[in-house]
Design a protein around this motif. Structure first.
Motif, short mmCIF file in Angstrom:
data_model
loop_
_atom_site.label_atom_id
_atom_site.label_comp_id
_atom_site.label_asym_id
_atom_site.label_seq_id
_atom_site.Cartn_x
_atom_site.Cartn_y
_atom_site.Cartn_z
N GLU A 79 -8.99 23.86 0.28
CA GLU A 79 -9.44 22.71 1.05
C GLU A 79 -9.63 21.49 0.17
N ALA A 80 -9.61 21.72 -1.15
CA ALA A 80 -9.99 20.66 -2.09
C ALA A 80 -8.90 19.61 -2.29
N VAL A 81 -7.68 19.97 -1.91
CA VAL A 81 -6.57 19.02 -2.04
C VAL A 81 -5.97 18.82 -0.66
N LEU A 82 -5.73 17.57 -0.30
CA LEU A 82 -5.23 17.30 1.04
C LEU A 82 -4.14 16.23 0.98
N ALA A 83 -3.07 16.46 1.73
CA ALA A 83 -1.98 15.47 1.79
C ALA A 83 -1.96 14.83 3.17
N ILE A 84 -1.94 13.51 3.20
CA ILE A 84 -1.77 12.80 4.47
C ILE A 84 -0.29 12.50 4.65
N VAL A 85 0.30 13.04 5.71
CA VAL A 85 1.71 12.77 5.99
C VAL A 85 1.83 12.03 7.31
N GLU A 86 2.99 11.41 7.50
CA GLU A 86 3.18 10.67 8.74
C GLU A 86 3.56 11.61 9.88
N LYS A 87 4.62 12.39 9.66
CA LYS A 87 5.17 13.17 10.77
C LYS A 87 5.11 14.67 10.51
N GLU A 88 5.16 15.44 11.58
CA GLU A 88 5.22 16.90 11.47
C GLU A 88 6.40 17.31 10.60
N THR A 89 7.53 16.61 10.75
CA THR A 89 8.71 17.00 9.97
C THR A 89 8.50 16.73 8.48
N ASP A 90 7.66 15.74 8.14
CA ASP A 90 7.32 15.52 6.73
C ASP A 90 6.53 16.71 6.20
N VAL A 106 -1.84 15.15 9.61
CA VAL A 106 -0.67 14.49 10.19
C VAL A 106 -1.16 13.23 10.89
N LEU A 107 -0.69 12.09 10.41
CA LEU A 107 -1.20 10.81 10.90
C LEU A 107 -0.52 10.37 12.19
N GLY A 108 0.74 10.77 12.35
CA GLY A 108 1.50 10.32 13.51
C GLY A 108 2.36 9.13 13.13
N LYS A 109 3.43 8.94 13.88
CA LYS A 109 4.43 7.93 13.56
C LYS A 109 3.80 6.54 13.41
N LEU A 110 4.07 5.90 12.28
CA LEU A 110 3.54 4.57 12.03
C LEU A 110 4.28 3.53 12.86
N ALA A 111 3.54 2.61 13.45
CA ALA A 111 4.16 1.54 14.23
C ALA A 111 4.86 0.57 13.28
N GLU A 112 5.86 -0.10 13.79
CA GLU A 112 6.65 -0.97 12.92
C GLU A 112 5.87 -2.18 12.42
N ARG A 113 4.83 -2.52 13.16
CA ARG A 113 4.04 -3.66 12.71
C ARG A 113 3.04 -3.26 11.64
N GLY A 114 2.94 -1.96 11.37
CA GLY A 114 2.09 -1.51 10.28
C GLY A 114 0.62 -1.45 10.61
N ILE A 115 0.28 -1.55 11.90
CA ILE A 115 -1.13 -1.47 12.29
C ILE A 115 -1.38 -0.08 12.89
N LEU A 116 -2.41 0.59 12.42
CA LEU A 116 -2.70 1.92 12.92
C LEU A 116 -3.19 1.87 14.35
N GLU A 117 -2.71 2.83 15.14
CA GLU A 117 -3.16 2.91 16.53
C GLU A 117 -4.55 3.55 16.57
N ALA A 144 0.95 10.80 1.21
CA ALA A 144 2.39 11.06 1.14
C ALA A 144 3.13 10.35 2.26
N LEU A 145 3.03 9.03 2.27
CA LEU A 145 3.76 8.25 3.28
C LEU A 145 5.07 7.76 2.68
N ASN A 146 5.98 7.37 3.55
CA ASN A 146 7.28 6.91 3.05
C ASN A 146 7.12 5.67 2.16
N PRO A 147 7.91 5.60 1.09
CA PRO A 147 7.80 4.48 0.17
C PRO A 147 8.52 3.23 0.69
N ASN A 148 8.01 2.68 1.78
CA ASN A 148 8.55 1.41 2.27
C ASN A 148 7.35 0.49 2.56
N SER A 149 7.62 -0.70 3.05
CA SER A 149 6.52 -1.66 3.12
C SER A 149 5.40 -1.21 4.06
#
Lengths: 198, 198
Positions: A79-90, A106-117, A144-149
């Protein structure tokens, strides 16, 4: 002109991601050419997805009747290490790699405007509460999110939010992909690889 | 690791055309995130495709309980002109154009080796019998296959087979697409356009 059953299939399935009306139409005609048994297998496979639910801890999918998903209920994982990913497939890609034995969010698909729902903010809030309820901070939080803006923007936000809850906050290494060639690396990738030389 | 319902969906759906395991996986997770009503709508849409059958005349799809498809049973369409198309979606594209009021024969997807399958030969044979049973030859047989080497090869074969059964055998015009630019036309297209100038 188009038979009603085909029309109905197209209008239902063309709403799915990466499936336009054209592809849905081709799929419909292909499906009518299948034998009954194969088509029924597809129907059942679609139907049993209805028995899936969302894990209340990490928000990955879980069986409806299970208390938690197979990862959260795996006692051999730390439990001491945790990865935040965007999608189930990640998450699945991480699991295929096999080197990670911690937990996920699992955070869920990021919106294109970059604002969290709101739902995504709730997931982060849930994780914060879970960590606070423990005696110890996270040893490491891997964002562990995709390396884009948008990924970078969101990762910055998350890092700020969790700075008092983890001893170490990391992101995935950036550089030239293994097997890739320097000649074909774009400027941003090469600049990152150069900066992170070791 | 991957929940069984997801795994089952992936293995069933990744066999569909233009759907690999990756796309099927993404689709599965997307579907689990849908509400029950939407998912059931997709299930029903898939299920009703099972009520479709193949028209015994033109081999387009038809309702199971109908004697023939909506085109073959349309008395306002002429039997004297017939277009041979490869796929159901080609037929629909023709219908959308609206200028064609004859009948069709759907040949089925051409194999990459350019050799007709037995089922496809039977469809051509069926059409020959139908024409022979009438008092008159076809006024025009339009061989509307894709303008590539397999389509051309098959069209040549069909033209030979039907030469005594139609007064005129035609193919679709070739040239620069409307709205296209000469500068960007490939050599074969420009050569065809030049040859067929009028």
């Amino acid at each position: 002109m188009i038979p009603e059953a085909i029309q109905r299939f197209i209008s239902a399935f063309s709403r799915l991601p990466s499936m336009g009306p054209r592809q849905a139409g081709r799929l419909a005609f292909f499906l009518t050419s299948l034998d009954k048994a194969t088509r029924e297998e597809l129907e059942r496979a679609l139907h049993v997805l209805g028995t899936m639910d969302r894990c209340g801890e990490c928000f990955f999918v879980k069986q409806q009747d299970a208390a938690a998903c197979s990862i959260c209920s795996d006692r051999t994982r730390t439990e001491a290490v945790l990865a935040i990913v965007e999608k189930e497939t990640d998450l699945l890609t991480f699991e295929k790699m096999g080197a990670f034995r911690g937990k996920y969010l699992v955070l869920g698909k990021l919106a294109e405007r970059g604002i969290l729902e709101p739902a995504q903010k709730l997931r982060l809030e849930h994780l914060k509460q879970t960590i606070r309820k423990r005696d110890a901070l996270l040893e490491e939080l891997i964002i562990a999110l995709n390396p884009n803006s948008i990924g970078d923007f969101t990762a910055d936000f998350i890092a700020r939010e969790f700075k008092d809850l983890a001893k170490k906050i990391t992101r995935l290494g950036r550089g030239i992909p293994t097997g890739g060639e320097i000649e074909f690396a774009d400027d941003a990738t090469l600049a990152h690889a150069f900066e992170r030389r070791s």
